[in-house]
Write a protein that holds these residues in place. Structure first.
Motif, PDB file in Angstrom:
ATOM      1  N   ALA A  73       0.849  -1.195   0.000  1.00  0.00           N
ATOM      2  CA  ALA A  73       0.000   0.000   0.000  1.00  0.00           C
ATOM      3  C   ALA A  73       0.884   1.245   0.000  1.00  0.00           C
ATOM      4  CB  ALA A  73      -0.893  -0.010   1.233  1.00  0.00           C
ATOM      5  N   PRO A  74       0.356   2.383  -0.428  1.00  0.00           N
ATOM      6  CA  PRO A  74       1.127   3.627  -0.360  1.00  0.00           C
ATOM      7  C   PRO A  74       1.581   3.903   1.068  1.00  0.00           C
ATOM      8  CG  PRO A  74      -0.854   3.928  -1.693  1.00  0.00           C
ATOM      9  CD  PRO A  74      -0.976   2.586  -1.049  1.00  0.00           C
ATOM     10  N   GLU A  75       2.775   4.460   1.207  1.00  0.00           N
ATOM     11  CA  GLU A  75       3.302   4.755   2.540  1.00  0.00           C
ATOM     12  C   GLU A  75       2.624   5.989   3.109  1.00  0.00           C
ATOM     13  OE1 GLU A  75       7.508   5.007   2.683  1.00  0.00           O
ATOM     14  OE2 GLU A  75       7.847   3.023   1.810  1.00  0.00           O
ATOM     15  N   ARG A  76       2.056   5.828   4.285  1.00  0.00           N
ATOM     16  CA  ARG A  76       1.413   6.922   5.005  1.00  0.00           C
ATOM     17  C   ARG A  76       1.807   6.811   6.480  1.00  0.00           C
ATOM     18  NH1 ARG A  76       0.548   7.966   0.347  1.00  0.00           N
ATOM     19  NH2 ARG A  76      -1.474   8.282  -0.682  1.00  0.00           N
ATOM     20  N   PRO A  77       2.063   7.917   7.160  1.00  0.00           N
ATOM     21  CA  PRO A  77       2.502   7.825   8.554  1.00  0.00           C
ATOM     22  C   PRO A  77       1.441   7.277   9.491  1.00  0.00           C
ATOM     23  CG  PRO A  77       2.101  10.114   7.921  1.00  0.00           C
ATOM     24  CD  PRO A  77       2.065   9.312   6.657  1.00  0.00           C
ATOM     25  N   TYR A  78       0.171   7.334   9.092  1.00  0.00           N
ATOM     26  CA  TYR A  78      -0.919   6.897   9.956  1.00  0.00           C
ATOM     27  C   TYR A  78      -1.440   5.503   9.597  1.00  0.00           C
ATOM     28  CZ  TYR A  78      -3.331   8.542   5.778  1.00  0.00           C
ATOM     29  OH  TYR A  78      -3.711   8.750   4.483  1.00  0.00           O
ATOM     30  N   ALA A  79      -0.771   4.813   8.645  1.00  0.00           N
ATOM     31  CA  ALA A  79      -1.345   3.594   8.087  1.00  0.00           C
ATOM     32  C   ALA A  79      -0.334   2.452   8.089  1.00  0.00           C
ATOM     33  CB  ALA A  79      -1.832   3.857   6.662  1.00  0.00           C
ATOM     34  N   VAL A  80      -0.863   1.221   7.969  1.00  0.00           N
ATOM     35  CA  VAL A  80       0.001   0.053   7.817  1.00  0.00           C
ATOM     36  C   VAL A  80       0.481  -0.024   6.371  1.00  0.00           C
ATOM     37  CG1 VAL A  80      -1.143  -1.196   9.671  1.00  0.00           C
ATOM     38  CG2 VAL A  80      -1.969  -1.472   7.330  1.00  0.00           C
ATOM     39  N   ALA A  81       1.585  -0.754   6.175  1.00  0.00           N
ATOM     40  CA  ALA A  81       2.245  -0.757   4.871  1.00  0.00           C
ATOM     41  C   ALA A  81       1.626  -1.734   3.886  1.00  0.00           C
ATOM     42  CB  ALA A  81       3.726  -1.079   5.044  1.00  0.00           C
TER      43      ALA A  81
END
Length: 272
Positions: free
Chosen positions: A56-64
């Motif tokens: 998945a797209p890298e986001r600081p609030y999300a799992v990879a």
């Protein structure tokens, strides 16, 4: 066109066909179903064909990582995302069965609630590609709720606020923001590329929010105008629009960095 029946949607509190920035939702070719809990309920019946973990797209609030579940429904192959599967190839699934825990991946905007993404492919189509699903329609009546752009903040989070209006007059039935008598607006206005209406309108029909034109509908699809939404005069990212049967259906304002608090009175306007 694949129809999602009312009996299926009764397992969820909300749904949206157009509230997404991804090509899989273009022209209503997927539906996001929002469950009551953090468990991913199956919106289809059939046999699990495969499960696959995807980056998945890298986001600081999300799992990879996210997950894809493929289910053979007989007529189509259903593609389900955002659920960490507790099922495996060969398992028989009924509508409403628990598929696993919800995943909050980088495919989500920070203001987006957990949901089950559902799309359909013909049996001979590649089910692993992100694009290429069939158009989806819903077999439910929707109640269109008039809204003048006003309300009081009922909920405030880091990237959004929810107002107490428009109010749902009959929780349990499906309702959303009105753009015409009996017609509901769906999508991210105007922060996603386009939106949609349920049911479909004619060609080149203007669409208004809070008394100002924000786009044009052609059938079900809406193209946004070059507009800016404002809350008490301050620019915001937009409105997150969906169809809901829970009582908390009030307008959801996407506004990262806001300083609004519960109890604040807000007036939303649009400038072209």
């Amino acid at each position: 066109m694949v129809t999602v029946p009312a009996a299926t949607l009764s397992h969820f509190r909300r749904f949206s066909l157009f509230n997404s920035p991804y090509a899989a939702h273009d022209r209503g070719c997927a539906i996001d179903c929002y469950p009551e809990s953090n468990r991913g309920l199956s919106p289809v019946a059939g046999t699990v064909v495969d499960t696959r973990t995807v980056r998945a797209p890298e986001r600081p609030y999300a799992v990879a990582e996210d997950h894809l579940i493929l289910i053979d429904t007989g007529d189509h192959v259903a593609r389900i995302l955002h659920v960490d599967p507790d099922v495996a190839a060969g398992d028989r699934i009924a509508v409403g069965d628990d598929l696993g825990g919800m995943v909050r991946s980088g495919f989500f905007g920070p203001w987006v609630d957990n949901h089950v993404h559902l799309g359909f492919r013909d049996p001979d189509a590649n089910p692993y590609r992100a694009a290429g699903s069939l158009p989806v329609e819903v077999d439910v009546s929707v109640r269109a709720l008039d809204w003048d752009g006003g309300g009081v903040v009922r909920e405030a989070a880091e990237t959004y606020v929810v107002l107490d209006r428009p109010r749902h007059p009959d929780p349990g039935s499906w309702a959303g923001l009105a753009v015409a008598p009996g017609v509901v607006l769906d999508g991210g206005c105007p922060h996603y590329e386009g939106g949609g209406v349920l049911p479909a309108l004619g060609d080149a029909v203007p669409v208004e929010v809070a008394g100002t034109r924000v786009g044009v509908a052609d059938g079900r699809a809406v193209t946004w105008d070059d507009v800016t939404l404002r809350a008490n005069g301050r620019p915001i990212t937009g409105l997150s629009l969906f169809v809901a049967r829970d009582a908390d259906v009030g307008a959801k304002l996407v506004c990262p960095g806001h300083d609004f608090a519960p109890g604040d009175r807000i007036r939303v306007s649009a400038t072209r």
